[in-house]
Design an enzyme around this catalytic site. Structure first.
Site, short mmCIF file in Angstrom:
data_model
loop_
_atom_site.label_atom_id
_atom_site.label_comp_id
_atom_site.label_asym_id
_atom_site.label_seq_id
_atom_site.Cartn_x
_atom_site.Cartn_y
_atom_site.Cartn_z
N GLU A 6 -4.01 7.87 7.29
CA GLU A 6 -4.99 6.92 6.75
C GLU A 6 -5.25 5.79 7.74
O GLU A 6 -6.39 5.36 7.92
CB GLU A 6 -4.49 6.37 5.42
CG GLU A 6 -5.53 5.55 4.67
CD GLU A 6 -5.07 5.14 3.29
OE1 GLU A 6 -5.82 4.39 2.63
OE2 GLU A 6 -3.98 5.56 2.85
N GLU A 44 1.92 1.83 -3.45
CA GLU A 44 0.81 2.37 -4.25
C GLU A 44 0.80 3.90 -4.18
O GLU A 44 0.64 4.59 -5.20
CB GLU A 44 -0.51 1.79 -3.75
CG GLU A 44 -1.74 2.38 -4.43
CD GLU A 44 -2.94 2.47 -3.50
OE1 GLU A 44 -3.52 3.58 -3.40
OE2 GLU A 44 -3.29 1.45 -2.87
N HIS A 45 0.97 4.45 -2.98
CA HIS A 45 1.02 5.90 -2.82
C HIS A 45 2.21 6.50 -3.56
O HIS A 45 2.10 7.54 -4.22
CB HIS A 45 1.13 6.25 -1.33
CG HIS A 45 -0.18 6.21 -0.60
ND1 HIS A 45 -0.70 7.30 0.06
CD2 HIS A 45 -1.08 5.21 -0.42
CE1 HIS A 45 -1.84 6.98 0.63
NE2 HIS A 45 -2.09 5.70 0.36
N HIS A 61 0.83 -1.21 0.00
CA HIS A 61 0.00 0.00 0.00
C HIS A 61 0.86 1.26 0.00
O HIS A 61 0.54 2.25 -0.67
CB HIS A 61 -0.92 -0.02 1.22
CG HIS A 61 -1.73 1.22 1.38
ND1 HIS A 61 -1.45 2.17 2.33
CD2 HIS A 61 -2.80 1.69 0.69
CE1 HIS A 61 -2.31 3.16 2.24
NE2 HIS A 61 -3.14 2.90 1.24
#
Length: 459
Positions: free
Chosen positions: A159, A82-83, A79
């Site tokens: 997040e 991904e950012h 993840h």
């Protein structure tokens, strides 16, 4: 001279056939809904679904990597990466990436799951070349600079904090841990505060290099697209980055495995000062390739998939004990989960849990009525078709199908499989799955006496 020329021509033709290994996977009707696949050198697959009647197109790249591919120390790396792919390439800054798509009124995003990651852009059909160039550039040319890693760390920690502030979301992560323990599938996709703080640029860059090889990628496009044009543009973008140099590479196939979940009677409670208690009661389900998934889908719809479902009627409509109550399934390559969620006032959690257990036990022993099964089949058919009404959903379907199953199934075939489910099929699945001893996850303001009762509730 002629002989050498003929030999060279033969080799060129052979190489061209390898480059343009194109198949029509689903013929469609009058060219509408045709699904094609081309495998490029380097093992990169390109699948498209053509829908000439729309003015939009969605382009995505699916990576065969998810949080289950992480070691404990790398939890959250997929993840995180991904950012970072949005933070800049050799050709574009982060602002250039977002501005390019914003300028044509498109939308661009990504998501990370336990077994795959997807990056996509939805644009007008005339702007598809731009979307292809931008997304391919992100996937092949990311710089992953140390300053970006440090800056994005704060965003990801926020997040994680946002997720933890939503117990209705967080309880599903807790349930995965309850069922799967401290394993790659049981850990949160986002990682934890500790693992995110410990990740550095070098470890993430190695993860990127290992998992973003063309053999592990599937390119998918749906909408008013021409397959040959998409292939040509994708090939040009990847060759520009030097990513298709291995002409003998073979695409990575669907995941294989034989993981069995034996969680029974496990209870995990997270004491939080919330207005509601959030409950997930569940047991092992089926892998996504299991043929019984069609019957399970019907069972899930009848039990907790809509307003007429058993659980909704018993918990909300008849007794008013919860606003949100539903059942769901999660299928992975080698295992699956079935869960029932409810959010209720803390002093009513035992009543809600008791009703859910009673209904599961009743369906396991007696099955569902033919009327309930017929209604669930109709609901599942309708939701399947309605869920594929936009190009984004179509792109998701063909991309995920290629990555996870290695094949495509037409909508008509899907509807036929759902329609072929018999009452006996559903009752057999219900008897096997729902008779298993459940496990339980709860988040809420729980007192000691309540915690003791919850442990006894799954005994």
């Amino acid at each position: 001279m002629t002989s050498r020329s003929s030999g060279a021509t033969a080799r060129t033709s052979s190489e061209a056939r390898a480059v343009a290994r194109t198949q029509t996977l689903l013929p469609g009707k009058d060219g509408i809904g045709t699904v094609r696949r081309t495998t490029l050198p380097g093992g990169l697959r390109v699948v498209t679904e053509t829908l000439p009647s729309v003015r939009s197109a969605t382009f995505g790249i699916w990576a065969h990597v998810g949080s289950r591919d992480e070691t404990p120390a790398l939890n959250g790396a997929t993840h995180y990466l991904e950012h970072l792919l949005f933070k800049g390439t050799r050709r574009r800054s982060a602002l250039d990436i977002s501005a390019a798509v914003d300028a044509v009124g498109g939308e661009m995003n990504a998501f990370t799951a336990k077994e795959y990651t997807c990056y996509y852009a939805r644009v007008l059909d005339t702007d598809l070349p731009l979307a292809i160039d931008v997304v391919c550039d992100m996937l092949t040319g990311s710089l992953i600079r140390e300053e970006d890693v440090d800056a994005e760390r704060g965003v990801i920690l926020e997040e994680i904090a946002m997720t933890e502030d939503d117990p209705g979301d967080c309880v599903h992560d807790l349930f995965a841990h309850t069922m799967l323990g401290d394993t790659p599938l049981g850990r949160p996709v986002l990682g934890t505060v500790d693992t995110i703080n410990a990740l550095d640029r070098s470890r993430i860059a190695r993860f990127y290099k290992k998992h973003y090889d063309p053999t592990r990628l599937v390119v998918a496009a749906a909408g008013n697209v021409d397959h040959a044009t998409v292939v040509r543009q994708v090939r040009r973008a990847f060759e520009k980055a030097g990513a298709l140099s291995r002409t003998d590479a073979v695409p990575t196939g669907p995941r294989q495995g034989s993981r069995a979940i034996r969680a029974a009677g496990r209870v995990e409670l997270l004491n939080r000062r919330t207005e509601q208690a959030h409950v997930v009661l569940g047991m092992p389900g089926f892998a996504r390739t299991d043929d019984r998934r069609w019957a399970l889908g019907v069972l899930n719809a009848a039990l907790g998939g809509g307003m007429s479902s058993r659980l909704f009627q018993e918990v909300r409509e008849k007794r008013g004990l919860a606003y949100s109550v539903y059942s769901y399934t999660s299928g992975f390559a080698d295992c699956g989960l079935f869960g029932v969620y409810a959010g209720c006032r803390p002093n009513q959690v035992h009543d809600v849990l008791g009703i859910c257990r009673d209904e599961l036990d009743r369906v396991a022993a007696e099955g569902l009525s033919d009327e309930e099964i017929a209604r669930a089949i109709g609901q599942l058919k309708g939701s399947t078709v309605l869920g594929l009404e936009d190009t984004g959903a179509l792109m998701n379907r063909i991309g995920k199908s290629e990555l996870c199953w290695g094949e495509q199934m037409s909508v008509d075939d899907m509807l036929a499989r759902i329609g072929a489910v018999t009452p006996d099929d559903v009752r057999e699945v219900a008897g096997e799955l729902l008779s298993r001893r459940p496990s339980l996850s709860v988040i809420g303001p729980l007192k000691d006496k309540q915690a003791d009762r919850l442990h006894r509730a799954v005994a």
